[in-house]
Write a protein that holds these residues in place. Structure first.
Motif, PDB file in Angstrom:
ATOM      1  N   ASP A 140      53.051  24.455  66.166  1.00  0.00           N
ATOM      2  CA  ASP A 140      52.252  25.206  65.602  1.00  0.00           C
ATOM      3  C   ASP A 140      52.726  26.542  66.233  1.00  0.00           C
ATOM      4  O   ASP A 140      53.415  26.647  67.107  1.00  0.00           O
ATOM      5  CB  ASP A 140      50.866  24.836  65.847  1.00  0.00           C
ATOM      6  CG  ASP A 140      50.341  24.818  67.131  1.00  0.00           C
ATOM      7  OD1 ASP A 140      50.894  25.684  67.842  1.00  0.00           O
ATOM      8  OD2 ASP A 140      49.835  23.750  67.582  1.00  0.00           O
ATOM      9  N   GLN A 161      53.486  24.957  60.006  1.00  0.00           N
ATOM     10  CA  GLN A 161      52.825  23.667  60.495  1.00  0.00           C
ATOM     11  C   GLN A 161      51.391  24.006  60.817  1.00  0.00           C
ATOM     12  O   GLN A 161      50.361  23.052  60.659  1.00  0.00           O
ATOM     13  CB  GLN A 161      53.516  23.607  61.775  1.00  0.00           C
ATOM     14  CG  GLN A 161      54.865  22.857  61.437  1.00  0.00           C
ATOM     15  CD  GLN A 161      54.943  21.292  61.716  1.00  0.00           C
ATOM     16  OE1 GLN A 161      53.994  20.657  61.244  1.00  0.00           O
ATOM     17  NE2 GLN A 161      56.102  20.739  62.001  1.00  0.00           N
ATOM     18  N   GLU A 162      51.260  25.186  61.160  1.00  0.00           N
ATOM     19  CA  GLU A 162      49.916  25.781  61.481  1.00  0.00           C
ATOM     20  C   GLU A 162      48.924  25.907  60.164  1.00  0.00           C
ATOM     21  O   GLU A 162      47.791  25.356  60.223  1.00  0.00           O
ATOM     22  CB  GLU A 162      49.915  27.194  62.373  1.00  0.00           C
ATOM     23  CG  GLU A 162      48.302  27.292  62.801  1.00  0.00           C
ATOM     24  CD  GLU A 162      48.512  28.287  63.977  1.00  0.00           C
ATOM     25  OE1 GLU A 162      47.491  29.255  63.943  1.00  0.00           O
ATOM     26  OE2 GLU A 162      49.494  28.223  64.692  1.00  0.00           O
ATOM     27  N   GLN A 185      44.476  21.037  56.308  1.00  0.00           N
ATOM     28  CA  GLN A 185      43.797  19.848  56.545  1.00  0.00           C
ATOM     29  C   GLN A 185      42.338  19.653  57.134  1.00  0.00           C
ATOM     30  O   GLN A 185      41.656  18.815  56.869  1.00  0.00           O
ATOM     31  CB  GLN A 185      44.803  18.927  57.550  1.00  0.00           C
ATOM     32  CG  GLN A 185      46.215  18.526  56.978  1.00  0.00           C
ATOM     33  CD  GLN A 185      47.167  17.847  57.939  1.00  0.00           C
ATOM     34  OE1 GLN A 185      47.031  18.302  59.017  1.00  0.00           O
ATOM     35  NE2 GLN A 185      48.231  17.104  57.331  1.00  0.00           N
ATOM     36  N   ASP A 186      42.287  20.598  58.040  1.00  0.00           N
ATOM     37  CA  ASP A 186      40.947  20.739  58.554  1.00  0.00           C
ATOM     38  C   ASP A 186      40.016  21.265  57.644  1.00  0.00           C
ATOM     39  O   ASP A 186      38.889  20.804  57.610  1.00  0.00           O
ATOM     40  CB  ASP A 186      41.017  21.643  59.666  1.00  0.00           C
ATOM     41  CG  ASP A 186      41.807  21.291  60.926  1.00  0.00           C
ATOM     42  OD1 ASP A 186      41.974  19.977  61.034  1.00  0.00           O
ATOM     43  OD2 ASP A 186      42.271  22.052  61.861  1.00  0.00           O
ATOM     44  N   LYS A 241      48.136  22.380  59.193  1.00  0.00           N
ATOM     45  CA  LYS A 241      46.927  21.921  59.754  1.00  0.00           C
ATOM     46  C   LYS A 241      45.598  22.529  59.559  1.00  0.00           C
ATOM     47  O   LYS A 241      44.534  21.771  59.306  1.00  0.00           O
ATOM     48  CB  LYS A 241      46.946  22.067  61.530  1.00  0.00           C
ATOM     49  CG  LYS A 241      45.972  21.541  62.363  1.00  0.00           C
ATOM     50  CD  LYS A 241      46.433  21.861  63.779  1.00  0.00           C
ATOM     51  CE  LYS A 241      45.533  21.344  64.640  1.00  0.00           C
ATOM     52  NZ  LYS A 241      43.903  21.801  64.609  1.00  0.00           N
TER      53      LYS A 241
END
Length: 486
Positions: free
Chosen positions: A270, A192-193, A199-200, A196
């Motif tokens: 996360d 999950q992290e 995506q960032d 993220k």
């Protein structure tokens, strides 16, 4: 009839007590010495401060994250592998009770009616051939072996050790399941992290691409810079899609381990929220702690069973004494069946003395001894494997904090480098190639930091597993009563 029943009962009771007091030919069991060092390895990879004693704690105490606790509890209730292990225990209890029952005489009741016509020629006066009817009711014991030399008791002990081994196997399945659920839950948090982060990173690279595109349109940057920036955007899109897939697969793996769908509110978002998911352990223990591990206890139970089987093989060289007896009533008329004078009884003791079997008994004894030696080798290998697993986990535990600290410093340095190179590029004093290198280095460092944080947490779970899951009292199989009480 009463005297006859008394004599027969006396013979049966005498045989029963003789059976109970008989000898056992099984070798005396002594636990083998552990074929490993009495201390854990020492060196730069191991922390000298680990000198305390590991307490036996349950998984409820070990895992302190409330979400993870609920997920583990769901798995212990719904996982199918754990259900199969529990059913195997019930099967082992039944098999033990079957073997134990051979120590006791089996009493059977039977009733019969027969009608027989005897053809006899030349009867005087034209009499017809007689027809004979018989009615009988019997109560008896059929071929009950007196266990004077302990053959049946040795087989019973082997079945009991098999039950104990099955119980330890269930403990092992439970501990492995708890560790699997925790590791899958942590892997989901890490992915999950990672998603993220991807995506960032994609957003940052898209912003950088727009900047390069404006500079290209103004004639400040080359088309090569534009295409290189575009490549970074597409690479980030690939990572976003890849980690989206991994997150979905992690959820599927977690649902399979738990045995049902995990509610969304129990899923991690996360890795940051799982940093306190498990307690620290103090693994500074002598190596004999390994003897608490269920796989080693299972191997020892199998060894004990093989040792008991030698006694059964030795007993085959000695005579077997069996008793068959019955008492009952017999009459040619049903109305007289239960009247005086219709008594019947039988008592047939039998002794079977082995004289020649073409070496079968000797070969059976040799096979039993070889089975015992094989079980001994597997028991020792289980201890050595467990020692290696704990040593590996301790080695990682001794260096993981240093790795994490170094990775954080590396990530901070990579972030500073990226910002400096981007600032220089915007001012026109540096090429975009340096920005790309700094951008890739920062992304890799951030991914590495997540991986090390995950490794630190999974290492704690591994230590919990390889040290036996906190002790025997944590097993649900401890609720299973002794098979003699079933």
């Amino acid at each position: 009839m009463v005297r006859t029943m008394t004599v027969i009962c006396f013979c049966i009771m005498s045989g029963f007590f003789l059976c109970l007091g008989g000898c056992s030919l099984a070798p005396k069991y002594l636990r083998p010495a552990a074929p490993v060092s009495a201390q854990w390895p020492k060196g730069e990879a191991y922390k000298a401060r680990w000198s305390g004693v590991q307490p036996s704690i349950s998984w409820q105490e070990f895992f302190i994250n409330p979400k993870l606790r609920k997920v583990v509890a769901m798995a212990l209730e719904n996982n199918r592998d754990l259900r199969v292990a529990a059913l195997n225990i019930e099967k082992a209890i039944a098999l033990y009770q079957i073997q134990r029952s051979e120590l006791f005489p089996g009493i059977d009741a039977s009733g019969s009616w027969s009608k027989e016509h005897q053809l006899i020629s030349g009867l005087p006066g034209g009499a017809q051939s007689p027809t004979i009817k018989r009615y009988s009711v019997e109560l008896g014991i059929s071929a009950w072996e007196l266990d004077i030399f302990g053959r049946i008791r040795s087989l019973k002990e082997q079945a009991l050790e098999q039950f104990s081994a099955t119980e330890q196997a269930q403990r092992g399945v439970q501990i492995s399941l708890v560790a699997e659920v925790a590791n899958t839950w942590l892997a989901l948090a890490a992915d999950q992290e990672q998603l993220k982060l991807a995506q960032d990173t994609l957003k940052n690279r898209q912003d950088a691409y727009q900047l390069v595109r404006r500079r290209f349109e103004l004639g400040v940057s080359s088309e090569l810079d534009l295409r290189q920036a575009q490549m970074q955007v597409e690479a980030a899109k690939v990572d976003v899609a890849r980690y989206t897939t991994l997150v979905a697969q992690d959820e599927n793996a977690l649902n399979l381990a738990v045995g049902k769908s995990v509610p969304p509110e129990l899923l991690p978002h996360d890795l940051s929220e799982t940093l306190a998911a498990v307690k620290e352990v103090a693994p500074g223990l002598p190596s004999d702690v390994l003897l608490r591990r269920p796989d080693i206890l299972q191997a020892e139970d199998i060894l004990k069973g093989a040792n008991a089987n030698i006694g059964a093989a030795r007993a085959d060289f000695f005579p077997r004494i069996t008793l068959t007896t019955n008492i009952g009533l017999m009459s040619e008329e049903l109305s007289r069946l239960f009247k005086s004078g219709s008594d019947t009884w039988g008592f047939v003791p039998q002794v079977i003395l082995p004289i020649f079997d073409a070496g079968a008994s000797s070969a059976n004894l040799r096979a039993a001894k070889v089975d015992r030696d094989i079980a001994l080798a597997r028991y020792e290998k289980a201890i050595q494997t467990a020692f290696r697993e704990v040593a590996d986990a301790l080695a990682q535990r001794g260096t993981i904090d240093e790795q994490a600290a170094a990775q954080r410093s590396l990530t901070d340095a990579a972030a500073a480098t990226y910002h400096l190179s981007m600032s220089c590029y915007e001012k026109g004093i540096d090429s975009y190639l340096n920005v790309l290198d700094a951008q890739r280095s920062l992304y890799a460092a951030q991914q590495g930091l997540i991986a090390i944080r995950l490794a630190r947490l999974t290492n704690l779970v591994t230590l919990y597993k390889v040290l036996g899951g906190g002790g025997p009292q944590n097993s649900t199989s401890s609720n299973v009563s002794h098979p003699d009480k079933q």
